[in-house]
Design an enzyme around this catalytic site. Structure first.
Site, PDB file in Angstrom:
ATOM      1  N   THR A  14       0.827  -1.206   0.000  1.00  0.00           N
ATOM      2  CA  THR A  14       0.000   0.000   0.000  1.00  0.00           C
ATOM      3  C   THR A  14       0.866   1.262   0.000  1.00  0.00           C
ATOM      4  O   THR A  14       0.684   2.161  -0.832  1.00  0.00           O
ATOM      5  CB  THR A  14      -0.894   0.004   1.270  1.00  0.00           C
ATOM      6  N   ARG A  46       8.423  -9.081  -2.046  1.00  0.00           N
ATOM      7  CA  ARG A  46       8.510 -10.543  -2.049  1.00  0.00           C
ATOM      8  C   ARG A  46       8.321 -11.103  -3.453  1.00  0.00           C
ATOM      9  O   ARG A  46       9.102 -11.902  -3.933  1.00  0.00           O
ATOM     10  CB  ARG A  46       7.409 -11.107  -1.142  1.00  0.00           C
ATOM     11  N   LYS A 107       6.281   1.951  12.579  1.00  0.00           N
ATOM     12  CA  LYS A 107       6.209   2.369  13.988  1.00  0.00           C
ATOM     13  C   LYS A 107       6.668   1.291  14.951  1.00  0.00           C
ATOM     14  O   LYS A 107       7.254   1.596  15.996  1.00  0.00           O
ATOM     15  CB  LYS A 107       4.786   2.801  14.357  1.00  0.00           C
ATOM     16  N   GLY A 136       0.013   8.660  10.183  1.00  0.00           N
ATOM     17  CA  GLY A 136      -0.013   8.653   8.715  1.00  0.00           C
ATOM     18  C   GLY A 136       0.249   9.985   8.060  1.00  0.00           C
ATOM     19  O   GLY A 136       1.380  10.461   8.011  1.00  0.00           O
ATOM     20  N   ILE A 138      -0.639  13.027   8.919  1.00  0.00           N
ATOM     21  CA  ILE A 138      -0.569  14.236   9.753  1.00  0.00           C
ATOM     22  C   ILE A 138       0.899  14.468  10.112  1.00  0.00           C
ATOM     23  O   ILE A 138       1.531  13.583  10.687  1.00  0.00           O
ATOM     24  CB  ILE A 138      -1.373  14.075  11.064  1.00  0.00           C
ATOM     25  N   GLU A 192      -7.262  -5.083   9.418  1.00  0.00           N
ATOM     26  CA  GLU A 192      -6.435  -6.200   8.956  1.00  0.00           C
ATOM     27  C   GLU A 192      -7.156  -7.521   9.208  1.00  0.00           C
ATOM     28  O   GLU A 192      -8.013  -7.614  10.082  1.00  0.00           O
ATOM     29  CB  GLU A 192      -5.130  -6.226   9.762  1.00  0.00           C
ATOM     30  N   LYS A 207       2.910   4.126  18.454  1.00  0.00           N
ATOM     31  CA  LYS A 207       2.952   5.540  18.066  1.00  0.00           C
ATOM     32  C   LYS A 207       3.126   6.435  19.286  1.00  0.00           C
ATOM     33  O   LYS A 207       3.898   7.397  19.262  1.00  0.00           O
ATOM     34  CB  LYS A 207       1.663   5.897  17.306  1.00  0.00           C
ATOM     35  N   GLY A 304      -3.659   4.840   5.130  1.00  0.00           N
ATOM     36  CA  GLY A 304      -4.087   4.802   3.738  1.00  0.00           C
ATOM     37  C   GLY A 304      -2.944   5.185   2.819  1.00  0.00           C
ATOM     38  O   GLY A 304      -1.989   5.857   3.232  1.00  0.00           O
TER      39      GLY A 304
HETATM   40  N1  LIG Z   1      -0.965   0.994   5.167  1.00  0.00           N
HETATM   41  C1  LIG Z   1      -1.028   2.095   5.893  1.00  0.00           C
HETATM   42  O1  LIG Z   1      -1.994   2.844   5.847  1.00  0.00           O
HETATM   43  C2  LIG Z   1       0.124   2.449   6.804  1.00  0.00           C
HETATM   44  C3  LIG Z   1       0.038   3.622   7.571  1.00  0.00           C
HETATM   45  C4  LIG Z   1       1.118   3.997   8.383  1.00  0.00           C
HETATM   46  C5  LIG Z   1       2.228   3.180   8.437  1.00  0.00           C
HETATM   47  N2  LIG Z   1       2.264   2.017   7.715  1.00  0.00           N
HETATM   48  C6  LIG Z   1       3.475   1.194   7.807  1.00  0.00           C
HETATM   49  O2  LIG Z   1       4.078   1.134   6.512  1.00  0.00           O
HETATM   50  C7  LIG Z   1       4.744  -0.121   6.354  1.00  0.00           C
HETATM   51  C8  LIG Z   1       4.212  -0.800   5.095  1.00  0.00           C
HETATM   52  O3  LIG Z   1       2.816  -0.976   5.231  1.00  0.00           O
HETATM   53  P1  LIG Z   1       1.890  -1.408   3.998  1.00  0.00           P
HETATM   54  O4  LIG Z   1       0.496  -1.172   4.448  1.00  0.00           O
HETATM   55  O5  LIG Z   1       2.377  -0.818   2.741  1.00  0.00           O
HETATM   56  O6  LIG Z   1       2.158  -2.980   4.001  1.00  0.00           O
HETATM   57  P2  LIG Z   1       1.794  -4.020   2.836  1.00  0.00           P
HETATM   58  O7  LIG Z   1       0.772  -3.462   1.937  1.00  0.00           O
HETATM   59  O8  LIG Z   1       1.538  -5.308   3.516  1.00  0.00           O
HETATM   60  O9  LIG Z   1       3.176  -4.119   2.021  1.00  0.00           O
HETATM   61  C9  LIG Z   1       4.304  -4.733   2.548  1.00  0.00           C
HETATM   62  C10 LIG Z   1       5.303  -4.892   1.426  1.00  0.00           C
HETATM   63  O10 LIG Z   1       6.469  -5.542   1.977  1.00  0.00           O
HETATM   64  C11 LIG Z   1       6.817  -6.604   1.113  1.00  0.00           C
HETATM   65  N3  LIG Z   1       7.442  -7.678   1.894  1.00  0.00           N
HETATM   66  C12 LIG Z   1       6.902  -8.362   2.920  1.00  0.00           C
HETATM   67  N4  LIG Z   1       7.778  -9.286   3.348  1.00  0.00           N
HETATM   68  C13 LIG Z   1       8.846  -9.179   2.562  1.00  0.00           C
HETATM   69  C14 LIG Z   1      10.068  -9.883   2.467  1.00  0.00           C
HETATM   70  N5  LIG Z   1      10.354 -10.875   3.315  1.00  0.00           N
HETATM   71  N6  LIG Z   1      10.948  -9.509   1.504  1.00  0.00           N
HETATM   72  C15 LIG Z   1      10.680  -8.487   0.668  1.00  0.00           C
HETATM   73  N7  LIG Z   1       9.530  -7.783   0.693  1.00  0.00           N
HETATM   74  C16 LIG Z   1       8.635  -8.142   1.640  1.00  0.00           C
HETATM   75  C17 LIG Z   1       5.555  -7.097   0.488  1.00  0.00           C
HETATM   76  O11 LIG Z   1       5.863  -7.769  -0.714  1.00  0.00           O
HETATM   77  P3  LIG Z   1       4.707  -8.383  -1.678  1.00  0.00           P
HETATM   78  O12 LIG Z   1       3.907  -7.202  -2.141  1.00  0.00           O
HETATM   79  O13 LIG Z   1       5.455  -9.018  -2.794  1.00  0.00           O
HETATM   80  O14 LIG Z   1       3.949  -9.331  -0.829  1.00  0.00           O
HETATM   81  C18 LIG Z   1       4.809  -5.770   0.269  1.00  0.00           C
HETATM   82  O15 LIG Z   1       5.186  -5.201  -0.951  1.00  0.00           O
HETATM   83  C19 LIG Z   1       4.489  -0.882   7.651  1.00  0.00           C
HETATM   84  O16 LIG Z   1       5.560  -0.675   8.542  1.00  0.00           O
HETATM   85  C20 LIG Z   1       3.224  -0.236   8.196  1.00  0.00           C
HETATM   86  O17 LIG Z   1       3.116  -0.339   9.601  1.00  0.00           O
HETATM   87  C21 LIG Z   1       1.247   1.652   6.903  1.00  0.00           C
END
Ligand SMILES: NC(=O)c1ccc[n+]([C@@H]2O[C@H](COP(=O)([O-])OP(=O)(O)OC[C@H]3O[C@@H](n4cnc5c(N)ncnc54)[C@H](OP(=O)(O)O)[C@@H]3O)[C@@H](O)[C@H]2O)c1
Length: 430
Positions: A14, A46, A107, A136, A138, A192, A207, A304
């Site tokens: 995302t 991945r 975080k 996020g 903010i 989730e 956070k 998001g």
């Molecule tokens: N989503 C939000 O709104 C949000 C908000 C604030 C902070 N965050 C933080 O931002 C970070 C990413 O969140 P996200 O929502 O983008 O997560 P996500 O959609 O689950 O994406 C995670 C990414 O990491 C890759 N990945 C996972 N394991 C891996 C491995 N062993 N080797 C290489 N790549 C790997 C996945 O690959 P594949 O795509 O190939 O599976 C995917 O591309 C997290 O720390 C989360 O806490 C997210």
């Protein structure tokens, strides 16, 4: 214009794909603000073949994200994989040790290993930026480390988890129970598949731990946090809270009193018309108590693709510009060990919901326990009367000592007519 600022992005979910979209779509304006272009050199995730809706053909694909740390064509590694241990942690350590800046939205990593990572960054003359890790979109880290840097902070309050705020809002608006709303939120993609970190308060606690470190100049200390989530809140609590003029919010509260720090994430009741009581749906808010600025409220979307990636890119722009700050606002050598405040000694007003058999003497026994613990009742409400069914009773109290409230609730729970663990929440007038 000077040389491009070269980055590698590890994690293309995302947030990672959102970062690529912003850097592509707003390339000109970003280059103007950064003073030079930002160039994506390498990406990793991945699965190489997944369609991510963005064109990756101009970037090197790195099979093992950990290898980015050793690439000598990168100024900065952007870690968007997630998790406090394993690959993300190894990558960030490796990149900082390899004298590359790091930008992350992680975080959990910063809350658990922030002090160690800050030491590595400082020792290697590079920065660890993590704006997107808290609330996020903010810019709360920027606000606290820079915009409000003139202030001594006495407290930080936050609605730090959009999923919980959405669930609580939906429960109130529809009258449905927690499990029911959570299921819908998962189906709609707001929660989730494993919602534990969100609904049990762990995500908000990560956070708060970071905010507390910046606010009070202490080493992030996740173990010092007291954490509880919203899974025990039911539709009855939402209704009663409204009746008493309150909203239920999962709040992160960090307060400093005489050098000791309280860090707690828990469901609280707040007045409906208060700044935090008005924050609904998926919105986050952070309310900071600074001695010269009073209490500015920052609010917006806490998660998001767009909001989170926007903060990640802002961190990249700062680094490309040459803006570099100590990780937690002061050099690591000046970060103090956190001295936890005894939550039991804190005073507050409380909301106490009991589920009791409707029989004579119940109120007398409850009142006696409260009296014995110096707790005086401000208001009381009972819904329904049914000799065959337990009925909910809610009491609100005047100011009482937290440890006394907890003890009284335990003694009430042990009474024969009490059929459920009482629900105890502090009233926060914010
Ligand atoms: N989503 C939000 O709104 C949000 C908000 C604030 C902070 N965050 C933080 O931002 C970070 C990413 O969140 P996200 O929502 O983008 O997560 P996500 O959609 O689950 O994406 C995670 C990414 O990491 C890759 N990945 C996972 N394991 C891996 C491995 N062993 N080797 C290489 N790549 C790997 C996945 O690959 P594949 O795509 O190939 O599976 C995917 O591309 C997290 O720390 C989360 O806490 C997210």
């Amino acid at each position: 214009m000077t040389d491009a600022f070269k980055i590698g992005i590890a994690g293309l979910g995302t947030v990672g794909t959102g970062v690529i979209k912003i850097l592509t779509q707003n390339a000109d304006i970003i280059a103007a603000r950064a003073g030079r272009p930002i160039e994506i050199m390498a990406v990793s995730a991945r699965s190489k073949n997944k369609d991510r809706g963005v064109d990756l053909s101009n970037y090197d694909w790195v099979d093992d994200a950990g290898d980015m740390a050793a690439r000598d064509d990168l100024d900065c590694v952007v870690e968007l994989i997630g998790g406090s241990e394993g690959l993300a942690a190894d990558l960030v350590r490796g990149a900082l040790n390899g004298k590359k800046h790091v930008v992350t939205a992680n975080k959990a990593l910063v809350a658990h290993h922030g002090y160690e990572l800050a030491e590595i960054a400082e020792g290697n003359g590079v920065s660890l930026n993590y704006e997107a890790a808290v609330a996020g979109g903010i810019p709360v880290i920027k606000a606290m480390r820079e915009g409000l840097a003139a202030n001594k902070f006495s407290a930080v309050y936050g609605i730090l988890n959009g999923t919980c705020n959405y669930i609580l809002t939906e429960m109130r608006e529809t009258g449905r129970d927690f499990a029911d709303v959570l299921k819908d939120a998962q189906e709609a993609g707001y929660a989730e598949a494993d919602p534990t970190f969100d609904v049990e308060g762990v995500d908000a606690a990560h956070k708060l731990c970071i905010l507390s470190s910046i606010a009070f100049g202490v080493k992030p200390d996740f173990e010092a946090l007291t954490v509880s989530g919203i899974s025990r809140i039911n539709a009855t609590d939402i209704t009663f809270a409204s009746e008493f003029g309150y909203r239920i919010k999962l709040l992160g509260v960090a307060q400093e009193v005489d050098g000791e720090i309280l860090q707690v994430v828990e469901p609280c009741v707040v007045p409906i018309g208060s700044p935090l009581g008005a924050i609904e749906d998926v919105y986050n808010a952070v309310y900071v108590d600074g001695n010269f600025v009073e209490t500015p409220l920052l609010t917006g979307k806490g998660a998001g693709e767009g909001p989170t990636a926007s903060s990640v890119v802002a961190d990249i722009i700062d680094l490309a510009r040459g803006i570099s700050l100590p990780t937690f606002g002061v050099p690591v050598s000046q970060l103090k060990d956190l001295s936890p405040l005894d939550a039991g000694a804190c005073k507050g007003s409380y909301y106490l919901r009991l589920n009791v058999l409707d029989q004579p003497g119940v109120l007398a026994e409850v009142s006696a326990i409260l009296r014995d613990h110096n707790i005086s009742v401000e208001g009381m409400s009972q819904h329904g009367r049914d000799p065959d069914q337990p009925v909910p009773i809610v009491l609100t109290t005047h100011e009482a000592i937290h440890a006394d409230m907890v003890k009284a609730a335990e003694l009430i729970e042990a009474l024969d007519f009490c059929v459920e663990t009482p629900c105890l929440m502090v009233v926060r007038d914010i």
